[in-house]
Design a protein around this motif. Structure first.
Motif, PDB file in Angstrom:
ATOM      1  N   GLY A   1      23.480   8.061 -42.309  1.00 17.90           N
ATOM      2  CA  GLY A   1      22.422   7.273 -42.914  1.00 17.90           C
ATOM      3  C   GLY A   1      22.053   6.125 -42.000  1.00 17.90           C
ATOM      4  N   GLY A   2      21.491   5.067 -42.585  1.00 18.50           N
ATOM      5  CA  GLY A   2      21.138   3.881 -41.812  1.00 18.50           C
ATOM      6  C   GLY A   2      19.649   3.676 -41.690  1.00 18.50           C
ATOM      7  N   ARG A   3      19.256   2.385 -41.687  1.00 19.41           N
ATOM      8  CA  ARG A   3      17.845   2.040 -41.583  1.00 19.41           C
ATOM      9  C   ARG A   3      17.504   1.442 -40.233  1.00 19.41           C
ATOM     10  N   THR A   4      18.472   0.791 -39.578  1.00 23.27           N
ATOM     11  CA  THR A   4      18.237   0.140 -38.290  1.00 23.27           C
ATOM     12  C   THR A   4      19.016   0.857 -37.193  1.00 23.27           C
TER      13      THR A   4
ATOM     14  N   GLU B   1      22.675  14.696 -38.246  1.00 23.46           N
ATOM     15  CA  GLU B   1      21.419  14.825 -38.976  1.00 23.46           C
ATOM     16  C   GLU B   1      21.190  13.521 -39.737  1.00 23.46           C
ATOM     17  N   TRP B   2      20.120  12.834 -39.387  1.00 21.27           N
ATOM     18  CA  TRP B   2      19.832  11.522 -39.981  1.00 21.27           C
ATOM     19  C   TRP B   2      19.110  11.702 -41.308  1.00 21.27           C
ATOM     20  N   ARG B   3      19.712  11.163 -42.367  1.00 21.70           N
ATOM     21  CA  ARG B   3      19.049  11.129 -43.672  1.00 21.70           C
ATOM     22  C   ARG B   3      18.133   9.913 -43.675  1.00 21.70           C
ATOM     23  N   ARG B   4      16.962  10.135 -43.216  1.00 22.27           N
ATOM     24  CA  ARG B   4      16.023   9.052 -42.895  1.00 22.27           C
ATOM     25  C   ARG B   4      15.513   8.361 -44.156  1.00 22.27           C
ATOM     26  N   PRO B   5      15.635   7.014 -44.218  1.00 18.09           N
ATOM     27  CA  PRO B   5      15.041   6.269 -45.342  1.00 18.09           C
ATOM     28  C   PRO B   5      13.523   6.419 -45.351  1.00 18.09           C
ATOM     29  N   ARG B   6      12.918   6.286 -46.505  1.00 18.95           N
ATOM     30  CA  ARG B   6      11.473   6.487 -46.626  1.00 18.95           C
ATOM     31  C   ARG B   6      10.688   5.505 -45.757  1.00 18.95           C
ATOM     32  N   ARG B   7      11.169   4.283 -45.653  1.00 12.44           N
ATOM     33  CA  ARG B   7      10.402   3.251 -44.950  1.00 12.44           C
ATOM     34  C   ARG B   7      11.066   2.821 -43.648  1.00 12.44           C
ATOM     35  N   ALA B   8      11.693   3.729 -42.968  1.00 11.43           N
ATOM     36  CA  ALA B   8      12.292   3.392 -41.674  1.00 11.43           C
ATOM     37  C   ALA B   8      11.186   3.015 -40.695  1.00 11.43           C
ATOM     38  N   ASP B   9      11.441   1.981 -39.891  1.00  9.58           N
ATOM     39  CA  ASP B   9      10.444   1.520 -38.929  1.00  9.58           C
ATOM     40  C   ASP B   9      10.116   2.619 -37.920  1.00  9.58           C
ATOM     41  N   ALA B  10       8.886   2.600 -37.436  1.00 16.48           N
ATOM     42  CA  ALA B  10       8.452   3.596 -36.454  1.00 16.48           C
ATOM     43  C   ALA B  10       9.294   3.528 -35.187  1.00 16.48           C
ATOM     44  N   ASP B  11       9.668   2.300 -34.771  1.00 16.31           N
ATOM     45  CA  ASP B  11      10.486   2.151 -33.563  1.00 16.31           C
ATOM     46  C   ASP B  11      11.846   2.825 -33.739  1.00 16.31           C
ATOM     47  N   VAL B  12      12.416   2.700 -34.940  1.00 18.92           N
ATOM     48  CA  VAL B  12      13.712   3.323 -35.214  1.00 18.92           C
ATOM     49  C   VAL B  12      13.563   4.843 -35.225  1.00 18.92           C
TER      50      VAL B  12
ATOM     51  N   THR C   1      14.399  10.465 -29.938  1.00 15.68           N
ATOM     52  CA  THR C   1      14.803  10.516 -28.531  1.00 15.68           C
ATOM     53  C   THR C   1      16.303  10.745 -28.404  1.00 15.68           C
ATOM     54  N   LEU C   2      17.077   9.997 -29.176  1.00 10.61           N
ATOM     55  CA  LEU C   2      18.539  10.099 -29.099  1.00 10.61           C
ATOM     56  C   LEU C   2      19.020  11.471 -29.551  1.00 10.61           C
ATOM     57  N   SER C   3      18.515  11.959 -30.671  1.00 13.73           N
ATOM     58  CA  SER C   3      19.003  13.242 -31.201  1.00 13.73           C
ATOM     59  C   SER C   3      18.660  14.395 -30.257  1.00 13.73           C
ATOM     60  N   ALA C   4      17.486  14.329 -29.615  1.00 16.19           N
ATOM     61  CA  ALA C   4      17.133  15.358 -28.641  1.00 16.19           C
ATOM     62  C   ALA C   4      18.069  15.320 -27.443  1.00 16.19           C
ATOM     63  N   ASP C   5      18.455  14.118 -27.031  1.00 14.97           N
ATOM     64  CA  ASP C   5      19.358  13.997 -25.890  1.00 14.97           C
ATOM     65  C   ASP C   5      20.768  14.471 -26.247  1.00 14.97           C
ATOM     66  N   ILE C   6      21.206  14.195 -27.469  1.00 13.74           N
ATOM     67  CA  ILE C   6      22.529  14.673 -27.909  1.00 13.74           C
ATOM     68  C   ILE C   6      22.560  16.202 -27.884  1.00 13.74           C
ATOM     69  N   LYS C   7      21.498  16.831 -28.398  1.00 11.02           N
ATOM     70  CA  LYS C   7      21.459  18.298 -28.396  1.00 11.02           C
ATOM     71  C   LYS C   7      21.434  18.850 -26.975  1.00 11.02           C
TER      72      LYS C   7
ATOM     73  N   GLN D   1      27.058   4.403 -38.060  1.00 15.57           N
ATOM     74  CA  GLN D   1      27.257   5.669 -38.753  1.00 15.57           C
ATOM     75  C   GLN D   1      27.776   6.751 -37.804  1.00 15.57           C
ATOM     76  N   LEU D   2      27.232   6.808 -36.607  1.00 11.19           N
ATOM     77  CA  LEU D   2      27.713   7.782 -35.623  1.00 11.19           C
ATOM     78  C   LEU D   2      29.160   7.493 -35.240  1.00 11.19           C
ATOM     79  N   ALA D   3      29.495   6.214 -35.080  1.00 14.28           N
ATOM     80  CA  ALA D   3      30.868   5.845 -34.721  1.00 14.28           C
ATOM     81  C   ALA D   3      31.845   6.156 -35.851  1.00 14.28           C
ATOM     82  N   LYS D   4      31.352   6.132 -37.085  1.00 17.34           N
ATOM     83  CA  LYS D   4      32.222   6.370 -38.240  1.00 17.34           C
ATOM     84  C   LYS D   4      32.352   7.850 -38.584  1.00 17.34           C
TER      85      LYS D   4
END
Length: 207
Positions: free
Chosen positions: A34-37, A97-108, A114-120, A44-47
């Motif tokens: 999860g996570g918004r920022t 897999e990020w359970r994206r909040p409805r109002r997550a900022d565009a920058d996030v 970008t990050l998830s594509a690089d991880i894959k 979350q990734l570290a946990k």
């Protein structure tokens, strides 16, 4: 990174892919975060990321691997040779897999894409390294000369297998080391590239 367990698998898909000579069986598994920022996502990734047994630390992705080698022998008086060798490498790629909040900022959202594509990409490269070494192991086993008996032929097969798997492990560790050193600069470069493509209309903005 390679190795062990994940906390929560949401979905598993299996695909068998021919790898020229060696066989590849590839499984994808996903764990939820999860996570918004950006800081939330990092925590979350570290946990929840898969844990690497050798270090005890968690990583944003992982690839578990297992090599299986089937060798058949042909003998005649005074000699024994390897008649055939089939190497199968089974891999399970574990991705977030990020359970994206409805109002997550565009920058996030842009950073996550970008990050998830690089991880894959990183984990797929681990699979490619394993596949290449499986193919090299097959070739090396098939190229061996006949031995005086099948015990000697089996001993030679075991020696070849151990040496090739050791090279495989070294290549995987070397790849992780290089990727770790270049991580920040690579992500920044990928972010700039994605932003340029979005601004030029080649990519849609993050959903």
């Amino acid at each position: 990174m390679m190795k062990r367990s994940l906390l929560c698998a949401l979905m598993i898909t299996v695909a068998a892919v021919p790898a020229d000579a060696a066989n590849l069986v590839k499984t994808y598994s996903y764990f939820a975060i999860g996570g918004r920022t950006l800081e939330d996502i990092e925590k979350q990734l570290a946990k929840h990321g898969p844990q690497v047994k050798s270090t005890g630390s968690r990583h944003p992705g992982a690839t578990q691997m297992a090599f299986t080698t089937r060798v058949s022998y042909a003998s005649q008086p005074g000699s024994c040779r390897i008649a055939d060798a089939v190497v199968t490498v089974k891999v399970k790629v574990i991705l977030p897999e990020w359970r994206r909040p409805r109002r997550a900022d565009a920058d996030v959202r842009l950073f996550w894409d970008t990050l998830s594509a690089d991880i894959k990409r990183h984990e797929d490269r681990h699979v490619e390294i394993a596949k290449n070494h499986a193919r090299a192991l097959e070739d090396a086993l098939k190229a061996t000369y006949p031995r005086k008996d099948c015990d000697a032929a089996k001993a030679k097969a075991a020696e070849i297998t151990a040496a090739e798997l050791a090279r495989h492990d070294q290549d995987q560790v070397r790849f992780d080391r290089v990727e770790g050193v270049n991580f920040e600069s690579r992500i920044l470069r990928l972010l700039r590239y994605r932003m340029q493509r979005i601004e030029s209309g080649q990519l849609p903005p993050p959903a």
